[in-house]
Design an enzyme around this catalytic site. Structure first.
Site, short mmCIF file in Angstrom:
data_model
loop_
_atom_site.label_atom_id
_atom_site.label_comp_id
_atom_site.label_asym_id
_atom_site.label_seq_id
_atom_site.Cartn_x
_atom_site.Cartn_y
_atom_site.Cartn_z
N ASP A 30 39.32 39.32 35.32
CA ASP A 30 38.37 38.24 35.08
C ASP A 30 38.11 37.36 36.30
OD1 ASP A 30 40.81 37.01 35.32
OD2 ASP A 30 41.07 36.70 33.18
N GLU B 160 41.88 45.98 31.66
CA GLU B 160 42.33 44.72 31.05
C GLU B 160 41.16 44.03 30.35
OE1 GLU B 160 43.76 40.83 32.91
OE2 GLU B 160 45.64 41.91 32.75
N GLU C 124 37.52 32.03 34.16
CA GLU C 124 37.83 33.42 33.82
C GLU C 124 37.38 33.83 32.42
OE1 GLU C 124 39.85 31.29 35.32
OE2 GLU C 124 40.22 32.22 37.26
N HIS D 198 48.91 27.82 39.67
CA HIS D 198 47.70 27.90 40.51
C HIS D 198 46.41 27.66 39.75
CE1 HIS D 198 45.94 31.69 39.05
NE2 HIS D 198 47.17 32.01 38.76
N ARG E 119 42.97 26.72 38.20
CA ARG E 119 41.94 25.75 38.56
C ARG E 119 41.82 24.63 37.54
NH1 ARG E 119 37.65 27.36 42.27
NH2 ARG E 119 38.38 29.29 43.21
N HIS F 62 51.42 29.10 45.76
CA HIS F 62 50.12 29.76 45.94
C HIS F 62 49.43 29.20 47.19
CE1 HIS F 62 46.04 31.09 44.84
NE2 HIS F 62 46.59 31.88 43.92
C1 UD1 Z 1 41.68 33.42 41.94
C2 UD1 Z 1 40.98 33.79 40.63
C3 UD1 Z 1 41.91 33.59 39.44
C4 UD1 Z 1 43.23 34.28 39.66
C5 UD1 Z 1 43.83 33.85 40.99
C6 UD1 Z 1 45.09 34.63 41.23
C7 UD1 Z 1 38.56 33.41 40.53
C8 UD1 Z 1 37.49 32.46 40.19
N1 UD1 Z 1 39.81 32.95 40.42
O1 UD1 Z 1 41.92 32.01 41.91
O2 UD1 Z 1 41.29 34.14 38.28
O3 UD1 Z 1 44.09 33.94 38.61
O4 UD1 Z 1 42.89 34.12 42.04
O5 UD1 Z 1 45.87 34.06 42.23
O6 UD1 Z 1 38.29 34.51 40.90
N2 UD1 Z 1 43.85 31.26 49.68
C9 UD1 Z 1 44.39 31.62 50.90
N3 UD1 Z 1 44.98 32.84 51.02
C10 UD1 Z 1 45.08 33.72 50.02
C11 UD1 Z 1 44.55 33.34 48.77
C12 UD1 Z 1 43.92 32.12 48.62
O7 UD1 Z 1 44.33 30.85 51.84
O8 UD1 Z 1 45.63 34.80 50.19
C13 UD1 Z 1 43.18 29.94 49.54
C14 UD1 Z 1 41.82 29.86 50.24
O9 UD1 Z 1 41.68 28.58 50.79
C15 UD1 Z 1 40.85 30.03 49.08
C16 UD1 Z 1 41.59 29.35 47.96
O10 UD1 Z 1 42.94 29.68 48.15
O11 UD1 Z 1 39.62 29.48 49.35
C17 UD1 Z 1 41.14 29.69 46.56
O12 UD1 Z 1 41.07 31.08 46.36
P1 UD1 Z 1 40.14 31.66 45.19
O13 UD1 Z 1 40.26 33.13 45.15
O14 UD1 Z 1 38.79 31.09 45.25
O15 UD1 Z 1 40.77 31.06 43.86
P2 UD1 Z 1 42.18 31.16 43.22
O16 UD1 Z 1 42.50 29.79 42.72
O17 UD1 Z 1 43.13 31.87 44.11
N1 UDP Z 2 53.28 37.29 42.25
C1 UDP Z 2 53.75 37.73 43.48
N2 UDP Z 2 54.26 36.81 44.36
C2 UDP Z 2 54.31 35.49 44.08
C3 UDP Z 2 53.81 35.04 42.83
C4 UDP Z 2 53.29 35.97 41.93
O1 UDP Z 2 53.73 38.92 43.76
O2 UDP Z 2 54.78 34.72 44.92
C5 UDP Z 2 52.70 38.28 41.31
C6 UDP Z 2 53.22 38.24 39.90
O3 UDP Z 2 54.33 39.09 39.75
C7 UDP Z 2 52.03 38.71 39.09
C8 UDP Z 2 50.85 38.27 39.91
O4 UDP Z 2 51.33 37.97 41.21
O5 UDP Z 2 51.98 40.12 39.00
C9 UDP Z 2 50.21 37.06 39.30
O6 UDP Z 2 49.28 36.52 40.19
P1 UDP Z 2 48.69 35.08 39.99
O7 UDP Z 2 49.65 34.24 39.23
O8 UDP Z 2 48.25 34.63 41.34
O9 UDP Z 2 47.37 35.34 39.14
P2 UDP Z 2 47.09 35.51 37.56
O10 UDP Z 2 47.97 36.57 37.02
O11 UDP Z 2 47.30 34.18 36.94
O12 UDP Z 2 45.63 35.89 37.54
#
Ligand code: UD1
Ligand code: UDP
Length: 372
Positions: free
Chosen positions: A97, A119, A133, A214, A216, A246
């Protein structure tokens, strides 16, 4: 002729849940498997690609610091569209999602390429929890040709939305395949997950609470309340909290400001999946707002307190391993202390259940992609 399957993903959880399928497809002559990563996450995606041994055919590298949802969506849609025009796949596979999944499906739909949704069918019933999501997955559901529901509950939700029952298949969740795969690797080579040794020594004799956060919809007051709850739990001298933070700046700034320097809290960088499996293993319980952790913890018999108002994964709650505690500080602290102090309450939750899959989901999805 081999079917060309383009698997599109961009965030950490999608990579974890799709690597077992990529492994299954690339070892099967019936498929010409191609991988497009969007790079929605950069560091956390690359951690998974490396462990899973996946070198993408396309990398859109769309991540920008603190990116807005509309700018992200625009970049994803045009970028994935160009890849689809170059690859002309028979199927596009998306998972879950995220913005990447929604845009991957939309770009495929615009080209009338069939979509397989891994999923499928998770629903909270509230379009703002989780946000965005809940709407992303509903939108994907309207376009997909193949709906791979992880559980019967998810399949039933799709049927209630009048999706053709013949297109819905209960496959299990590939997260269990992924978890079993890393667990097996660690069993053969424990050194792969030895990076926590220093922290484990520092906290020897204390019970470990693993934390992730993490979401939003929790930004702002919710994050502040979660941070305060962690601070209060950390006042106990029999407990230590390990919190891989995160990379989202909205999470990091709050947690660093509230928790850095506390002796019973280890704020650490995101763990690669091998080390996160180790954290699950050494934790007495998990405090999380993550989706994936709600699926992994029950499989390992680890009680999980879910810091959300709703969940689209009721199976863990029904099985008794998960409990919704919201983002009220007092409630999080009370429920955590209850599990730490009441052995009976703990034992009731700490039983292994596998409502989300049996570790063979990727193979089932590959079969469907070969025959549908
Ligand atoms: C995204 C997904 C969410 C998922 C989550 C898993 C959307 C809208 N949201 O949220 O469904 O649960 O990922 O973690 O798709 N950033 C880094 N390095 C990284 C990752 C993120 O610097 O490796 C920072 C960046 O500044 C980025 C911000 O995190 O702009 C937000 O990342 P984004 O993918 O937009 O949203 P998440 O909150 O991670
Ligand atoms: N995870 C990981 N390292 C971390 C935290 C989480 O590998 O430091 C893994 C966790 O085991 C799970 C996935 O990341 O499989 C979950 O990701 P996240 O919580 O970012 O996203 P969500 O599942 O909420 O979309």
């Amino acid at each position: 002729m081999a079917r060309r399957i383009l698997t599109v993903f961009g965030t950490r959880p999608e990579a974890i849940k799709l690597f077992p399928l990529v492994h299954a497809l690339r070892g099967d002559a019936r498929f010409d498997s191609r991988v497009c990563v969007t790079g929605q996450h950069r560091g956390m995606l690359d951690q998974v690609l490396e462990i899973a041994g996946i070198v993408p055919d396309h990398d859109l590298d769309v991540m920008q610091p603190d990116q807005s949802l509309d700018a992200l969506t625009a970049r994803l849609l045009t970028g994935i569209g160009q890849v689809l025009d170059a690859e002309r796949p028979d199927w596009v596979v998306v998972q879950g999602d995220t913005a990447t999944a929604m845009c991957g499906a939309l770009a495929a739909y615009y080209r009338k390429i069939p979509i397989a949704h891994v999923e499928a069918g998770l629903r909270s019933g509230n379009i703002y929890h989780p946000w965005p999501e809940e709407v992303n997955r509903r939108v994907i559901g309207t376009m997909a040709r193949l709906h791979c529901a992880p559980t019967q509950t998810a399949a039933d939700a799709l049927r209630r939305e009048n999706i053709d029952p013949a297109a819905i298949h209960v496959t299990g969740n590939t997260v269990i395949d992924a978890l079993q795969w890393v667990t097996e690797r660690i069993r053969h080579e424990p050194g792969l997950a030895s990076g926590l040794a220093e922290i484990e020594t520092r906290f020897a004799g204390k019970r470990i609470v693993g934390v992730t956060s993490h979401r939003r919809e929790n930004f702002g007051d919710g994050m502040q309340a979660i941070a305060e709850a962690i601070r209060q739990i950390a006042a106990r001298d029999d407990v230590a909290l390990i919190f891989p933070v995160h990379l989202n700046p909205n999470v990091r700034s709050v947690m660093q400001a509230a928790l850095a320097g506390l002796s019973n809290v280890a704020l650490i960088e995101p763990l690669d999946y091998l080390h996160f499996a180790r954290l699950l293993d050494i934790s007495t319980l998990m405090l999380t707002d993550s989706g994936g952790v709600q699926e992994e913890a029950p499989a390992l018999g680890k009680p999980v307190l879910v810091m959300r108002e709703t969940t689209e994964r009721p199976e863990g709650i029904v099985a008794g391993t998960a409990r919704l505690v919201g983002t009220d500080c007092a409630r999080i602290v009370t429920e955590t202390n209850r599990l730490l102090d009441d052995a009976g309450a703990y034992a009731e939750m700490a039983r292994a259940h596998n409502p989300f899959g049996d570790g063979r989901s990727a193979g089932r999805i590959a079969e469907l992609l070969a025959t549908e």
